[in-house]
Design an enzyme around this catalytic site. Structure first.
Site, mmCIF file in Angstrom:
data_model
loop_
_atom_site.group_PDB
_atom_site.id
_atom_site.type_symbol
_atom_site.label_atom_id
_atom_site.label_comp_id
_atom_site.label_asym_id
_atom_site.label_seq_id
_atom_site.Cartn_x
_atom_site.Cartn_y
_atom_site.Cartn_z
ATOM 1 N N SER A 45 0.418 -1.432 -0.238
ATOM 2 C CA SER A 45 -0.129 -0.303 -0.388
ATOM 3 C C SER A 45 0.744 1.335 -0.065
ATOM 4 O O SER A 45 0.231 1.940 -0.356
ATOM 5 C CB SER A 45 -0.999 0.414 1.187
ATOM 6 O OG SER A 45 -0.376 0.066 2.517
ATOM 7 N N GLU A 46 2.179 1.344 1.046
ATOM 8 C CA GLU A 46 2.896 2.987 0.710
ATOM 9 C C GLU A 46 4.468 1.785 1.184
ATOM 10 O O GLU A 46 4.572 0.932 1.794
ATOM 11 C CB GLU A 46 3.084 3.566 1.770
ATOM 12 C CG GLU A 46 2.012 4.569 0.928
ATOM 13 C CD GLU A 46 0.066 4.489 1.889
ATOM 14 O OE1 GLU A 46 0.046 5.319 0.886
ATOM 15 O OE2 GLU A 46 0.159 3.535 2.308
ATOM 16 N N THR A 47 5.198 3.111 -0.378
ATOM 17 C CA THR A 47 6.253 2.404 0.473
ATOM 18 C C THR A 47 6.871 4.038 1.027
ATOM 19 O O THR A 47 7.083 4.308 0.244
ATOM 20 C CB THR A 47 7.308 1.857 -1.124
ATOM 21 O OG1 THR A 47 6.873 0.819 -1.340
ATOM 22 C CG2 THR A 47 8.933 2.091 -0.868
#
Length: 262
Positions: A45-47
């Site tokens: 979903s996020e880096t």
């Protein structure tokens, strides 16, 4: 070039629960296109990319598989987990363009307390038809802040059984959608939908609790609240509402540490 990558499950005590985020500590920023490509390749979903500054704080940027995101709570928790471990400290000071300074403190029980600016939602008198048509159950109230539309329901059961039409909700960009209701087990529950920014449903969304917590704090007349994001993985968040800030507390666990070859 080789980069170290960490994957952390945030807002959970257990692996395969909460929300996963990749964390990549940097000595200097990479090209934006390269960070976008890494975020897409990671497909979490996020880096979060961090870069240490001369004053000892860490600049932080967040990338979904589709774009750069201006604020992400669970990936901030994941980054704090990694940096506290690497630098053997119990406090990390982040700086981000959209939200300014973010302080994260590691507590004695291993949880992380993150203090963010409030993002209080305001009621929307005439909600967009795409929002109403995109929800299988009509909300009793709709609010909005800079991040999302808030669809408020009477019961946690309604939030848990809610179905959405992602193509319709996608037209609300740049705003996402959060569904929320009071709960018998927690002070409130939520689910977060972001087809325009990352995917159909996010597992646990720290940032939206900077709006959810002030809303429920006022309604329930309390400043400390328990929250549960009722996704398929689920996530627990403790919220404390101050005059201008919201402190979110949660645990995190490591899934992996590896190497990116560029």
């Amino acid at each position: 070039m080789q980069l170290t990558i960490h994957q952390i499950d945030a807002f959970t005590h257990a692996l395969f629960k909460g929300n996963y985020a990749a964390v990549i500590p940097l000595e200097s920023w990479l090209d934006d296109d390269l960070m976008l490509n890494i975020g897409a390749e990671n497909n979490v979903s996020e880096t979060a990319f961090t870069c240490r500054q001369t004053d000892g704080c860490f600049a932080i940027r967040w990338f979904s598989p589709l774009m750069e995101i201006d604020f992400c709570g669970h990936a901030t928790l994941a980054a704090a987990y990694v940096l506290c471990e690497e630098h053997n400290v119990s406090q990390i000071r982040f700086i981000a363009d959209a939200v300014g300074e973010l302080i994260v403190i590691k507590n004695n029980d291993g949880s992380f307390a993150m203090t963010f600016p409030k993002q209080v939602p305001v009621e929307v008198k005439n909600p967009p038809q795409a929002l109403l048509n995109g929800l299988s159950i009509q909300p009793i109230k709709v609010l909005k802040n800079r991040q999302a539309y808030f669809a408020v329901y009477e019961s946690a059961k309604q939030v848990e059984s809610l179905n959405t039409d992602s193509p319709l909700l996608k037209t609300l960009a740049p705003h996402d959608v959060v569904a929320t209701a009071p709960s018998d087990e927690y002070d409130f529950v939520s689910r977060y939908f972001w087809p325009a920014s990352g995917g159909d449903e996010d597992y646990v969304t720290g940032s939206i609790h900077t709006g959810l917590a002030p809303y429920w704090a006022k309604l329930l007349e309390k400043t400390q609240l328990t929250a549960y994001q009722a996704s398929s993985r689920g996530g627990h968040i403790q919220c404390e509402v101050g005059e201008s800030t919201v402190t979110l507390t949660g645990h995190a666990v490591r899934y992996l540490k590896g190497t990116i070859y560029l």
